[in-house]
Motif scaffolding. Sequence first.
Motif, PDB file in Angstrom:
ATOM      1  N   VAL A 180       0.830  -1.209   0.000  1.00 32.91           N
ATOM      2  CA  VAL A 180       0.000   0.000   0.000  1.00 32.91           C
ATOM      3  C   VAL A 180       0.864   1.258   0.000  1.00 32.91           C
ATOM      4  O   VAL A 180       0.595   2.229  -0.710  1.00 32.91           O
ATOM      5  N   LYS A 181       1.912   1.261   0.821  1.00 33.88           N
ATOM      6  CA  LYS A 181       2.822   2.403   0.949  1.00 33.88           C
ATOM      7  C   LYS A 181       2.060   3.690   1.288  1.00 33.88           C
ATOM      8  O   LYS A 181       2.092   4.670   0.536  1.00 33.88           O
ATOM      9  N   PRO A 182       1.363   3.690   2.423  1.00 31.96           N
ATOM     10  CA  PRO A 182       0.523   4.844   2.764  1.00 31.96           C
ATOM     11  C   PRO A 182       1.357   6.077   3.109  1.00 31.96           C
ATOM     12  O   PRO A 182       2.505   5.977   3.548  1.00 31.96           O
ATOM     13  N   THR A 183       0.731   7.221   2.915  1.00 38.34           N
ATOM     14  CA  THR A 183       1.386   8.480   3.293  1.00 38.34           C
ATOM     15  C   THR A 183       1.199   8.761   4.782  1.00 38.34           C
ATOM     16  O   THR A 183       1.929   9.570   5.359  1.00 38.34           O
ATOM     17  N   VAL A 184       0.217   8.081   5.394  1.00 39.67           N
ATOM     18  CA  VAL A 184      -0.017   8.190   6.832  1.00 39.67           C
ATOM     19  C   VAL A 184       0.655   7.001   7.507  1.00 39.67           C
ATOM     20  O   VAL A 184       0.478   5.859   7.070  1.00 39.67           O
ATOM     21  N   LYS A 185       1.420   7.256   8.551  1.00 39.53           N
ATOM     22  CA  LYS A 185       2.146   6.174   9.217  1.00 39.53           C
ATOM     23  C   LYS A 185       1.170   5.104   9.716  1.00 39.53           C
ATOM     24  O   LYS A 185       0.220   5.403  10.454  1.00 39.53           O
ATOM     25  N   PRO A 186       1.366   3.836   9.324  1.00 36.71           N
ATOM     26  CA  PRO A 186       0.454   2.780   9.791  1.00 36.71           C
ATOM     27  C   PRO A 186       0.627   2.510  11.277  1.00 36.71           C
ATOM     28  O   PRO A 186       1.714   2.687  11.837  1.00 36.71           O
ATOM     29  N   GLN A 187      -0.448   2.065  11.900  1.00 39.86           N
ATOM     30  CA  GLN A 187      -0.429   1.766  13.324  1.00 39.86           C
ATOM     31  C   GLN A 187      -0.142   0.281  13.533  1.00 39.86           C
ATOM     32  O   GLN A 187      -0.609  -0.565  12.772  1.00 39.86           O
ATOM     33  N   VAL A 188       0.612  -0.011  14.577  1.00 37.43           N
ATOM     34  CA  VAL A 188       0.974  -1.400  14.867  1.00 37.43           C
ATOM     35  C   VAL A 188       0.392  -1.776  16.223  1.00 37.43           C
ATOM     36  O   VAL A 188       0.395  -0.979  17.166  1.00 37.43           O
ATOM     37  N   TYR A 189      -0.119  -3.010  16.316  1.00 41.40           N
ATOM     38  CA  TYR A 189      -0.802  -3.477  17.520  1.00 41.40           C
ATOM     39  C   TYR A 189      -0.224  -4.811  17.965  1.00 41.40           C
ATOM     40  O   TYR A 189       0.265  -5.607  17.140  1.00 41.40           O
ATOM     41  N   ASN A 190      -0.296  -5.072  19.253  1.00 45.55           N
ATOM     42  CA  ASN A 190       0.250  -6.318  19.787  1.00 45.55           C
ATOM     43  C   ASN A 190      -0.519  -7.536  19.299  1.00 45.55           C
ATOM     44  O   ASN A 190       0.060  -8.614  19.134  1.00 45.55           O
ATOM     45  N   THR A 191      -1.824  -7.387  19.082  1.00 44.79           N
ATOM     46  CA  THR A 191      -2.666  -8.496  18.644  1.00 44.79           C
ATOM     47  C   THR A 191      -3.679  -7.997  17.625  1.00 44.79           C
ATOM     48  O   THR A 191      -3.953  -6.790  17.532  1.00 44.79           O
ATOM     49  N   ASN A 192      -4.261  -8.942  16.885  1.00 49.43           N
ATOM     50  CA  ASN A 192      -5.358  -8.585  15.988  1.00 49.43           C
ATOM     51  C   ASN A 192      -6.549  -8.043  16.769  1.00 49.43           C
ATOM     52  O   ASN A 192      -7.302  -7.193  16.274  1.00 49.43           O
ATOM     53  N   GLU A 193      -6.725  -8.545  17.990  1.00 52.10           N
ATOM     54  CA  GLU A 193      -7.836  -8.083  18.820  1.00 52.10           C
ATOM     55  C   GLU A 193      -7.714  -6.585  19.073  1.00 52.10           C
ATOM     56  O   GLU A 193      -8.697  -5.837  18.993  1.00 52.10           O
ATOM     57  N   ASP A 194      -6.495  -6.125  19.378  1.00 48.00           N
ATOM     58  CA  ASP A 194      -6.272  -4.691  19.597  1.00 48.00           C
ATOM     59  C   ASP A 194      -6.536  -3.894  18.325  1.00 48.00           C
ATOM     60  O   ASP A 194      -7.103  -2.798  18.369  1.00 48.00           O
ATOM     61  N   ALA A 195      -6.118  -4.430  17.175  1.00 50.48           N
ATOM     62  CA  ALA A 195      -6.344  -3.739  15.914  1.00 50.48           C
ATOM     63  C   ALA A 195      -7.836  -3.640  15.606  1.00 50.48           C
ATOM     64  O   ALA A 195      -8.325  -2.591  15.158  1.00 50.48           O
ATOM     65  N   LYS A 196      -8.572  -4.708  15.864  1.00 49.29           N
ATOM     66  CA  LYS A 196     -10.026  -4.693  15.620  1.00 49.29           C
ATOM     67  C   LYS A 196     -10.718  -3.675  16.517  1.00 49.29           C
ATOM     68  O   LYS A 196     -11.639  -2.968  16.073  1.00 49.29           O
ATOM     69  N   LYS A 197     -10.287  -3.582  17.769  1.00 48.01           N
ATOM     70  CA  LYS A 197     -10.880  -2.607  18.677  1.00 48.01           C
ATOM     71  C   LYS A 197     -10.633  -1.185  18.185  1.00 48.01           C
ATOM     72  O   LYS A 197     -11.509  -0.320  18.253  1.00 48.01           O
ATOM     73  N   ALA A 198      -9.429  -0.934  17.674  1.00 49.85           N
ATOM     74  CA  ALA A 198      -9.113   0.398  17.148  1.00 49.85           C
ATOM     75  C   ALA A 198      -9.993   0.716  15.939  1.00 49.85           C
ATOM     76  O   ALA A 198     -10.451   1.858  15.772  1.00 49.85           O
ATOM     77  N   LEU A 199     -10.261  -0.289  15.114  1.00 51.57           N
ATOM     78  CA  LEU A 199     -11.146  -0.088  13.970  1.00 51.57           C
ATOM     79  C   LEU A 199     -12.562   0.230  14.440  1.00 51.57           C
ATOM     80  O   LEU A 199     -13.201   1.172  13.949  1.00 51.57           O
ATOM     81  N   GLN A 200     -13.039  -0.546  15.400  1.00 45.87           N
ATOM     82  CA  GLN A 200     -14.392  -0.326  15.923  1.00 45.87           C
ATOM     83  C   GLN A 200     -14.531   1.039  16.588  1.00 45.87           C
ATOM     84  O   GLN A 200     -15.599   1.659  16.538  1.00 45.87           O
ATOM     85  N   ASN A 201     -13.459   1.516  17.208  1.00 48.33           N
ATOM     86  CA  ASN A 201     -13.497   2.799  17.911  1.00 48.33           C
ATOM     87  C   ASN A 201     -13.293   3.996  16.989  1.00 48.33           C
ATOM     88  O   ASN A 201     -13.231   5.142  17.453  1.00 48.33           O
ATOM     89  N   GLY A 202     -13.139   3.723  15.701  1.00 47.74           N
ATOM     90  CA  GLY A 202     -12.965   4.809  14.751  1.00 47.74           C
ATOM     91  C   GLY A 202     -11.575   5.385  14.697  1.00 47.74           C
ATOM     92  O   GLY A 202     -11.365   6.456  14.110  1.00 47.74           O
ATOM     93  N   GLN A 203     -10.597   4.683  15.286  1.00 44.79           N
ATOM     94  CA  GLN A 203      -9.223   5.171  15.283  1.00 44.79           C
ATOM     95  C   GLN A 203      -8.491   4.837  13.982  1.00 44.79           C
ATOM     96  O   GLN A 203      -7.424   5.377  13.722  1.00 44.79           O
ATOM     97  N   LEU A 204      -9.057   3.929  13.203  1.00 45.03           N
ATOM     98  CA  LEU A 204      -8.453   3.503  11.949  1.00 45.03           C
ATOM     99  C   LEU A 204      -9.491   3.553  10.834  1.00 45.03           C
ATOM    100  O   LEU A 204     -10.687   3.368  11.062  1.00 45.03           O
TER     101      LEU A 204
END
Length: 285
Positions: A180-204
């Motif tokens: 993808v090579k995004p212009t916005v720095k991608p976020q890294v999470y310890n688990t997929n669960e944390d990443a899903k929560k960030a998506l649900q919370n509108g952070q991603l």
Amino acid sequence: MARRSLPVALPTALIVFAALAGCAPQNQPAPGPPQSTCTKAELKTRTPGKLTVATDDPAYAPWFADNLPANGKGFESAVAYEVAQQLGYARIDVQWVRVKFETAIAPGPKEFDFDINQFSITDERKQAVDMTSPYYLVRQAVVAGKGSKIAGRSRLADLQGAKLGAQVGTTSYQAITDVVKPTVKPQVYNTNEDAKKALQNGQLDGIVVDLPTAFQITSAEIKDATIVGQLPQVGVPETFGLLLDKGSPLTGCVSGAIDALRGSGKLEELEKTWLSEVVDVPDIT
């Protein structure tokens, strides 16, 4: 938009998978011992007469069911037990332990005979651990909320301004940075669960996961989530392999067990049982 009706377990994909196993030596383990030594009596496991298998905690569907690896349900649980059977171990002989993804791929002695946890086979990982023959051919996919600015998009250029995230140390994260090579720095999470929560919370705006996990998230875990599309493969197709200690005496035998399961059609059968879903999935180009 290029689209395909894509079962996760496709005969075409399996043809590519078989060809990959035969023509991509960088994805192959070091030559193992003669097949005659690949018996329960001869194998030097951590506990004589037992096979210690590791995975992460939690262990997610569709790879496992109910976070209970020992129940034999889910694609990777089923694969582990079939590998064990090929090596002469009954189900009662298999002992499960929990090891975090990042701990498993790090250099150093392991507390398991092999680990099964969606480990993509990469040259970088093989510097620190052994990887077996591939047991699954995988694509990476982008998941977003239906109201996200990237929902319905079909080009990589449409994703480059998005805020994306993935689990640390995974090829999902690498797909964001390298494909993808995004212009916005991608976020890294310890688990997929944390990443899903960030998506649900509108952070991603979206997260990147392998395609079967994307199906699980959108069908059963996050309301109003959608698969934006599959990311293109770059270079050698991505495959999953079992992970062992660097220089493990078991690597050749475990690879041989996987090769036998592929040759017999058992891996294809397990894919159809645990991973097959027919759905139109866009290709992001």
